[in-house]
Every structure is written in structure tokens, then in C-alpha cells.
Scaffold this active site. Structure first.
Site, PDB file in Angstrom:
ATOM      1  N   ASP A 124      45.005  59.299  48.085  1.00 27.90           N
ATOM      2  CA  ASP A 124      46.404  59.259  48.488  1.00 27.90           C
ATOM      3  C   ASP A 124      47.305  60.274  47.791  1.00 27.90           C
ATOM      4  O   ASP A 124      48.528  60.221  47.960  1.00 27.90           O
ATOM      5  CB  ASP A 124      46.977  57.857  48.275  1.00 27.90           C
ATOM      6  CG  ASP A 124      46.953  57.415  46.826  1.00 27.90           C
ATOM      7  OD1 ASP A 124      46.196  58.020  46.046  1.00 27.90           O
ATOM      8  OD2 ASP A 124      47.685  56.476  46.480  1.00 27.90           O
ATOM      9  N   GLU A 125      46.737  61.208  47.025  1.00 27.70           N
ATOM     10  CA  GLU A 125      47.596  62.215  46.409  1.00 27.70           C
ATOM     11  C   GLU A 125      46.837  63.509  46.159  1.00 27.70           C
ATOM     12  O   GLU A 125      45.617  63.512  45.993  1.00 27.70           O
ATOM     13  CB  GLU A 125      48.219  61.708  45.110  1.00 27.70           C
ATOM     14  CG  GLU A 125      47.223  61.352  44.032  1.00 27.70           C
ATOM     15  CD  GLU A 125      47.904  60.952  42.731  1.00 27.70           C
ATOM     16  OE1 GLU A 125      48.909  61.586  42.351  1.00 27.70           O
ATOM     17  OE2 GLU A 125      47.408  59.998  42.092  1.00 27.70           O
ATOM     18  N   ASP A 150      52.319  62.636  47.391  1.00 26.08           N
ATOM     19  CA  ASP A 150      51.874  61.294  47.027  1.00 26.08           C
ATOM     20  C   ASP A 150      52.210  60.352  48.173  1.00 26.08           C
ATOM     21  O   ASP A 150      53.387  60.165  48.512  1.00 26.08           O
ATOM     22  CB  ASP A 150      52.564  60.856  45.736  1.00 26.08           C
ATOM     23  CG  ASP A 150      51.942  59.604  45.137  1.00 26.08           C
ATOM     24  OD1 ASP A 150      50.894  59.168  45.640  1.00 26.08           O
ATOM     25  OD2 ASP A 150      52.500  59.071  44.163  1.00 26.08           O
TER      26      ASP A 150
END
Length: 365
Positions: A108-109, A14
Site C-alpha cells: 500500500d505504499e 500511501d
């Protein structure tokens, strides 16, 4: 944990305050300052906040004017999604150096299954550390990671030592970890559900574990079974490297409420253009057009129409959206309109083989 329970080595990576961190990376003058990505007007919404801003209570999905009140020195910047996507692709390329079993959740993850990885490294913890170091050295951003036997625990663990940290929950630690976990930390338990659990005396994983399957089914419906198994560390969901897109959408929030369908037509044209552009870029088309309407009182309405053929052309999307707009009278003035296409012509691709490993004493995390 049961010795015959299938187990995997899962990493959840993350990125730390991704959008805001990219802005600070590209503009060094913003480093160390409270920053919000999003609009600062009365209709603006915070998409992301830097850690400096979070100290003041600023967070994503917060109204821009409220964020400005909480943090008078807050700096607003407009989002640059093409830039975020560019950086995300670089990070994802690092993931693929270790495994083909990568399931992105957003820019983003992502989940990574490193049970059988390309480096031949038996330690998922060391792989996570190496990935985070490479992201920092090659991209210039920090990331946090959670490592455990399934996706649920890995995701929960990734939030433990943020920012720029990681946490490993070893197989023999899973049950005690979950029993001590605050119910609000359980992925899938939202604010409303957490309040309901509090009212029923469920504050921790241990409290939840003491409730029977029948009790949870009765009080939490379909989610009850999920809670029952997840608190026992049981989740067999695999990392899905080829997640099939189910819909594609675009929407706009207006600076002033619109009270007539006539005023909305020009707005719909721009939204349809954007949806068509995204469809073309993704090389997909869809049959079901959905018009999303958010009224000034924040109530939400959707209207859908399924066509007998796939479309991606902006004029056909717009014509269908117009039909939906005039389908019935508006309930109130409108603050947001959106168009989405679903029932896409995406095809399922064969995913890489995924192996399961039984728990053994030498199983290294």
C-alpha cells in the site's frame, strides 16, 4: 538548504486504510461503517482499520477483543491478501507510467523518483495529484502523497493531509518544516525513543537540531548520526526500484497455547507448506532456516540453522524446522510459531540510472 546539495523530486504515495478500503470497495454494504480486517477472537489481531473505526481508537496491531470493546459496532472481516496484491499491482502499473524509479515498501505504499519523469512534467506536486486522481478513477480507492527533496521528508509529508490529500515541502521550506515537526512524527523515532527524547528535553525538530553529533551518538548509539543529519534535511538514500528480497516467512498464532513439541509438529507442517508455496511463487530458495517461537508470556525466541545448499522444498524446510524445535527445551507454552528462509539466492539487478539535480531557483515542485 545548501545550493550544492544533491536534490531529487521524491513522491511518497500511501494508500488510505488500504486493506479496509478494498473490503469496502468490494462490498458497498460496508462503506461508511467501522471495519477491521483481522480476527475478532481472543487471539485475533487487527491488521487494518477503516477511518470510521479509527475514530473509536481502533488501530492496526491491536488485539481484536480490545478493538471490539472500543467499538461495539465494529465489523470484522478476514484478510484477503491475494485480492490486496491484485489491487496493488494495478496501482503500481500507474506509477510506472510516470517513472521506472519506483520503490515499493509494501502493498500500500511506495516511493517514486520523478526528477526525470516519463511525462516531462517539471512539477512533482502536479504528478502526485494526477497519480492520486488516476488511482481513484481507475481503481476506486483514495491515496495520500508527500512530495519533497528526499524519501524521509516525503514520507513524513504524506501523513499530513490524510486521507485523500497531499503535502509538498519545497526545498526552501525543508529546514523550517523539520524544525517545527513534533519528534514523534520523525520516521524512525518509535514510542520508546520518543519517550527517551522527551526526558532529555527534545520535543521538536528544533530541539533535536540543537544537540551535537557527539551528544546524539552518546545517547542514541548508531541512530544518533541518523537523527543528526535527517533533522538538517540531509538524506542521500536513492529510490531503489529493485529491492532484493532478503527473507521469506510464514507464521501462525494458535487459538490455544501449545505445551508440547509433539502438538506443534502438525502446525509446523502447514507453515512449511506455506513458506514453500511462497518461495515457489517468488522463484527463490534459501540456505538459512529460522524458527520463530513466541511464548504465552509474549517473550520471543528464534533458532536458526544455515545449510550448505539452497532449499525450497517443503519437506526439507519442515525437517530443518523440526531439528530446530527439538534443539532445546521450550521455555513455556507457545502461542505462535513461524518459519522463515533467508540467505536467498536472489541476484542484484542493474537498476535504472538515477540523476541528481542541484538546487536552483527555477527548480519546480
Amino acid at each position: 538548504m545548501s545550493t550544492d546539495l544533491p536534490i531529487r523530486k521524491i513522491i511518497h504515495v500511501d494508500m488510505d486504510a488500504f486493506y479496509a478500503s478494498v473490503e469496502q470497495l468490494d462490498n458497498p454494504d460496508l462503506k461508511g461503517k467501522p471495519l477491521a480486517v483481522g480476527g475478532d477472537g481472543k487471539r485475533g489481531v487487527v491488521s487494518a482499520a477503516s477511518y470510521e473505526a479509527r475514530k473509536f481508537g481502533v488501530k492496526s496491531a491491536m488485539a481484536g477483543n480490545l478493538a471490539a470493546k472500543l467499538c461495539p459496532d465494529l465489523i470484522f472481516v478476514r484478510p484477503r491478501f491475494e485480492r490486496y496484491s491484485e489491487i496493488s499491482k494495478k496501482i503500481r502499473a500507474i506509477f510506472y507510467d510516470y517513472t521506472d524509479l519506483v520503490e515499493p515498501l509494501s502493498l500500500d505504499e511506495a516511493y517514486l523518483d520523478v526528477t526525470d519523469n516519463k511525462k516531462g512534467n517539471p512539477s512533482a506536486s502536479l504528478i502526485a495529484k494526477e497519480i492520486r486522481e488516476r488511482i481513484f478513477n481507475e481503481v476506486g480507492l483514495t491515496a495520500s502523497a508527500g512530495i519533497s527533496i528526499n524519501k524521509f521528508i516525503a514520507k513524513v509529508a504524506s501523513d499530513y493531509n490524510k486521507p485523500n490529500g497531499q503535502k509538498t515541502v519545497n526545498p526552501e521550506e525543508v529546514l523550517s518544516f523539520l524544525e517545527q515537526l513534533d519528534i514523534r512524527k520523525f520516521y524512525g523515532v518509535g514510542k520508546v525513543t520518543a519517550e527517551k527524547m522527551y526526558q532529555k528535553g527534545i520535543f521538536t525538530g528544533l530541539d533535536l537540531k540543537q544537540k551535537s553529533l557527539e551528544y546524539l551518538d552518546s545517547n542514541f548509539g548508531k541512530s544518533g548520526r541518523y537523527y543528526y543529519y535527517i533533522v538538517r534535511g540531509i538524506q542521500n538514500s536513492e529510490v531503489k526500484p529493485n529491492r532484493i528480497r532478503k527473507s521469506l516467512a510464514a507464521e501462525r498464532t494458535f487459538s490455544e497455547n501449545l505445551s508440547s513439541e509433539i502438538f506443534m509438529l502438525e502446525k509446523l507442517k502447514h507453515i512449511a507448506d506455506e513458506v514453500s508455496r511462497r518461495l515457489t511463487k517468488s522463484k527463490v530458495a534459501g540456505k538459512t532456516v529460522t524458527l520463530k517461537i513466541k511464548y504465552s508470556d509474549f517473550t520471543l525466541q528464534t533458532r536458526s540453522k544455515t545449510l550448505p545448499y539452497f532449499i525450497s522444498d517443503k519437506s526439507m524446510i519442515l525437517d530443518t524446522a523440526k531439528d530446530l524445535l527439538f534443539q532445546e527445551k521450550l521455555n513455556n507454552s507457545v502461542r505462535l510459531l513461524g518459519i522463515s528462509l533467508s540467505n536467498l539466492n536472489t541476484e542484484t539487478k542493474k537498476k535504472p540510472e538515477q540523476k541528481s539535480v542541484s538546487v536552483q531557483l527555477r527548480f519546480q515542485f
